[in-house]
Design a protein around this motif. Sequence first.
Motif, PDB file in Angstrom:
ATOM      1  N   PHE A 210       0.808  -1.218   0.000  1.00 24.70           N
ATOM      2  CA  PHE A 210       0.000   0.000   0.000  1.00 24.70           C
ATOM      3  C   PHE A 210       0.842   1.269   0.000  1.00 24.70           C
ATOM      4  N   MET A 211       2.010   1.221   0.605  1.00 26.02           N
ATOM      5  CA  MET A 211       2.832   2.433   0.654  1.00 26.02           C
ATOM      6  C   MET A 211       3.508   2.733  -0.687  1.00 26.02           C
ATOM      7  N   ASN A 212       3.493   1.774  -1.590  1.00 29.13           N
ATOM      8  CA  ASN A 212       4.152   1.960  -2.878  1.00 29.13           C
ATOM      9  C   ASN A 212       3.202   2.326  -4.010  1.00 29.13           C
ATOM     10  N   ILE A 213       1.919   2.433  -3.717  1.00 30.70           N
ATOM     11  CA  ILE A 213       0.973   2.836  -4.760  1.00 30.70           C
ATOM     12  C   ILE A 213       0.381   4.191  -4.391  1.00 30.70           C
ATOM     13  N   SER A 214      -0.253   4.814  -5.345  1.00 37.99           N
ATOM     14  CA  SER A 214      -0.759   6.170  -5.121  1.00 37.99           C
ATOM     15  C   SER A 214      -1.853   6.180  -4.058  1.00 37.99           C
ATOM     16  N   MET A 215      -2.019   7.340  -3.434  1.00 35.07           N
ATOM     17  CA  MET A 215      -2.995   7.493  -2.354  1.00 35.07           C
ATOM     18  C   MET A 215      -4.430   7.280  -2.854  1.00 35.07           C
ATOM     19  N   ASN A 216      -4.685   7.650  -4.120  1.00 36.11           N
ATOM     20  CA  ASN A 216      -6.032   7.479  -4.672  1.00 36.11           C
ATOM     21  C   ASN A 216      -6.458   6.011  -4.699  1.00 36.11           C
ATOM     22  N   ILE A 217      -5.499   5.142  -4.870  1.00 38.36           N
ATOM     23  CA  ILE A 217      -5.798   3.715  -4.921  1.00 38.36           C
ATOM     24  C   ILE A 217      -5.620   3.072  -3.542  1.00 38.36           C
ATOM     25  N   SER A 218      -4.587   3.471  -2.816  1.00 35.63           N
ATOM     26  CA  SER A 218      -4.271   2.790  -1.560  1.00 35.63           C
ATOM     27  C   SER A 218      -5.296   3.054  -0.454  1.00 35.63           C
ATOM     28  N   ILE A 219      -5.845   4.243  -0.367  1.00 38.80           N
ATOM     29  CA  ILE A 219      -6.801   4.544   0.708  1.00 38.80           C
ATOM     30  C   ILE A 219      -8.073   3.708   0.585  1.00 38.80           C
ATOM     31  N   PRO A 220      -8.714   3.628  -0.599  1.00 41.65           N
ATOM     32  CA  PRO A 220      -9.890   2.744  -0.687  1.00 41.65           C
ATOM     33  C   PRO A 220      -9.547   1.273  -0.429  1.00 41.65           C
ATOM     34  N   LEU A 221      -8.376   0.835  -0.900  1.00 44.51           N
ATOM     35  CA  LEU A 221      -7.974  -0.548  -0.651  1.00 44.51           C
ATOM     36  C   LEU A 221      -7.744  -0.802   0.839  1.00 44.51           C
ATOM     37  N   MET A 222      -7.139   0.164   1.520  1.00 43.56           N
ATOM     38  CA  MET A 222      -6.923   0.013   2.967  1.00 43.56           C
ATOM     39  C   MET A 222      -8.252  -0.059   3.716  1.00 43.56           C
ATOM     40  N   ILE A 223      -9.204   0.748   3.291  1.00 48.41           N
ATOM     41  CA  ILE A 223     -10.521   0.725   3.933  1.00 48.41           C
ATOM     42  C   ILE A 223     -11.176  -0.636   3.728  1.00 48.41           C
ATOM     43  N   ILE A 224     -11.080  -1.181   2.526  1.00 53.06           N
ATOM     44  CA  ILE A 224     -11.639  -2.507   2.239  1.00 53.06           C
ATOM     45  C   ILE A 224     -10.959  -3.571   3.092  1.00 53.06           C
ATOM     46  N   VAL A 225      -9.642  -3.495   3.206  1.00 58.19           N
ATOM     47  CA  VAL A 225      -8.880  -4.471   3.992  1.00 58.19           C
ATOM     48  C   VAL A 225      -9.257  -4.391   5.466  1.00 58.19           C
ATOM     49  N   ILE A 226      -9.380  -3.178   5.986  1.00 57.82           N
ATOM     50  CA  ILE A 226      -9.735  -2.994   7.397  1.00 57.82           C
ATOM     51  C   ILE A 226     -11.138  -3.541   7.670  1.00 57.82           C
ATOM     52  N   ILE A 227     -12.075  -3.231   6.791  1.00 61.20           N
ATOM     53  CA  ILE A 227     -13.446  -3.722   6.973  1.00 61.20           C
ATOM     54  C   ILE A 227     -13.492  -5.243   6.871  1.00 61.20           C
ATOM     55  N   ALA A 228     -12.783  -5.820   5.898  1.00 61.46           N
ATOM     56  CA  ALA A 228     -12.765  -7.283   5.745  1.00 61.46           C
ATOM     57  C   ALA A 228     -12.145  -7.949   6.967  1.00 61.46           C
ATOM     58  N   SER A 229     -11.071  -7.374   7.483  1.00 63.18           N
ATOM     59  CA  SER A 229     -10.431  -7.940   8.675  1.00 63.18           C
ATOM     60  C   SER A 229     -11.352  -7.875   9.876  1.00 63.18           C
ATOM     61  N   PHE A 230     -12.022  -6.756  10.046  1.00 61.76           N
ATOM     62  CA  PHE A 230     -12.928  -6.595  11.181  1.00 61.76           C
ATOM     63  C   PHE A 230     -14.104  -7.566  11.081  1.00 61.76           C
ATOM     64  N   ILE A 231     -14.643  -7.719   9.875  1.00 61.74           N
ATOM     65  CA  ILE A 231     -15.772  -8.636   9.677  1.00 61.74           C
ATOM     66  C   ILE A 231     -15.356 -10.080   9.955  1.00 61.74           C
ATOM     67  N   ILE A 232     -14.182 -10.479   9.510  1.00 59.94           N
ATOM     68  CA  ILE A 232     -13.760 -11.865   9.736  1.00 59.94           C
ATOM     69  C   ILE A 232     -13.444 -12.101  11.209  1.00 59.94           C
ATOM     70  N   GLU A 233     -12.920 -11.098  11.903  1.00 59.35           N
ATOM     71  CA  GLU A 233     -12.672 -11.241  13.346  1.00 59.35           C
ATOM     72  C   GLU A 233     -13.991 -11.392  14.101  1.00 59.35           C
ATOM     73  N   LEU A 234     -14.993 -10.590  13.746  1.00 56.92           N
ATOM     74  CA  LEU A 234     -16.314 -10.730  14.368  1.00 56.92           C
ATOM     75  C   LEU A 234     -16.943 -12.079  14.027  1.00 56.92           C
ATOM     76  N   SER A 235     -16.785 -12.507  12.786  1.00 62.09           N
ATOM     77  CA  SER A 235     -17.314 -13.806  12.373  1.00 62.09           C
ATOM     78  C   SER A 235     -16.651 -14.935  13.159  1.00 62.09           C
ATOM     79  N   PHE A 236     -15.375 -14.789  13.426  1.00 68.59           N
ATOM     80  CA  PHE A 236     -14.643 -15.789  14.209  1.00 68.59           C
ATOM     81  C   PHE A 236     -15.203 -15.862  15.635  1.00 68.59           C
ATOM     82  N   LEU A 237     -15.478 -14.707  16.226  1.00 70.03           N
ATOM     83  CA  LEU A 237     -16.063 -14.689  17.573  1.00 70.03           C
ATOM     84  C   LEU A 237     -17.453 -15.325  17.584  1.00 70.03           C
ATOM     85  N   ILE A 238     -18.244 -15.031  16.565  1.00 74.03           N
ATOM     86  CA  ILE A 238     -19.579 -15.634  16.453  1.00 74.03           C
ATOM     87  C   ILE A 238     -19.460 -17.146  16.259  1.00 74.03           C
TER      88      ILE A 238
END
Length: 187
Positions: free
Chosen positions: A140-168
């Motif tokens: 993510f640090m090697n690509i432009s901010m226009n692309i990296s910020i939406p990708l980081m948001i997707i990654v954070i949301i996916a990680s959070f969802i899978i962690e919650l799914s694991f708890l469930i």
Amino acid sequence: MRQGFKQLILGFLFVLLKIQIIVDMLPDFIGYIFIYNGIKQIASLSNQSYDKLKVLCIALVIISVPNFFLNDQMIQQIEWLKHYPSLLALIKIVLVYYLFILLLGVAKLLPTDEALFRTNRMFSWYMVIMLSTSLTQPFFMNISMNISIPLMIIVIIASFIIELSFLIYLRNIQKCFPKDNVFEKFV
């Protein structure tokens, strides 16, 4: 068995949530102690070995102590600590990998194959999402901010969802076992 799962759920909640008021109010090292206790109870009741999990939990308890005192800004400012969060995340993924191996053995104790199917499915999804998250972050640090910020948001949301799914998932598997820890019914 149910008490062991309760300890796991509580431990992973401590690790997932970070409430920073001067120090972390839900310290990770306490969470890893809960996880260790849960693993110990589950492994002993299901007659499985948990040596690798024991070592990983003890290592994570020790390694995560600085996380109690340091907030994310402090970690980023200290040069030799920049890779500390990534190291913790990778060791946690290895811990969860071995935990799933233990849980596969536990799921076989249940009378139906549904728990085994859910365990395999959760294992696959968790590993794919968490490993892809860990492996893509350095790029993510090697690509432009226009692309990296939406990708980081997707990654954070996916990680959070899978962690919650694991708890469930852990809670649902916990409900499958009797309250009195009698396995004769299931064997």
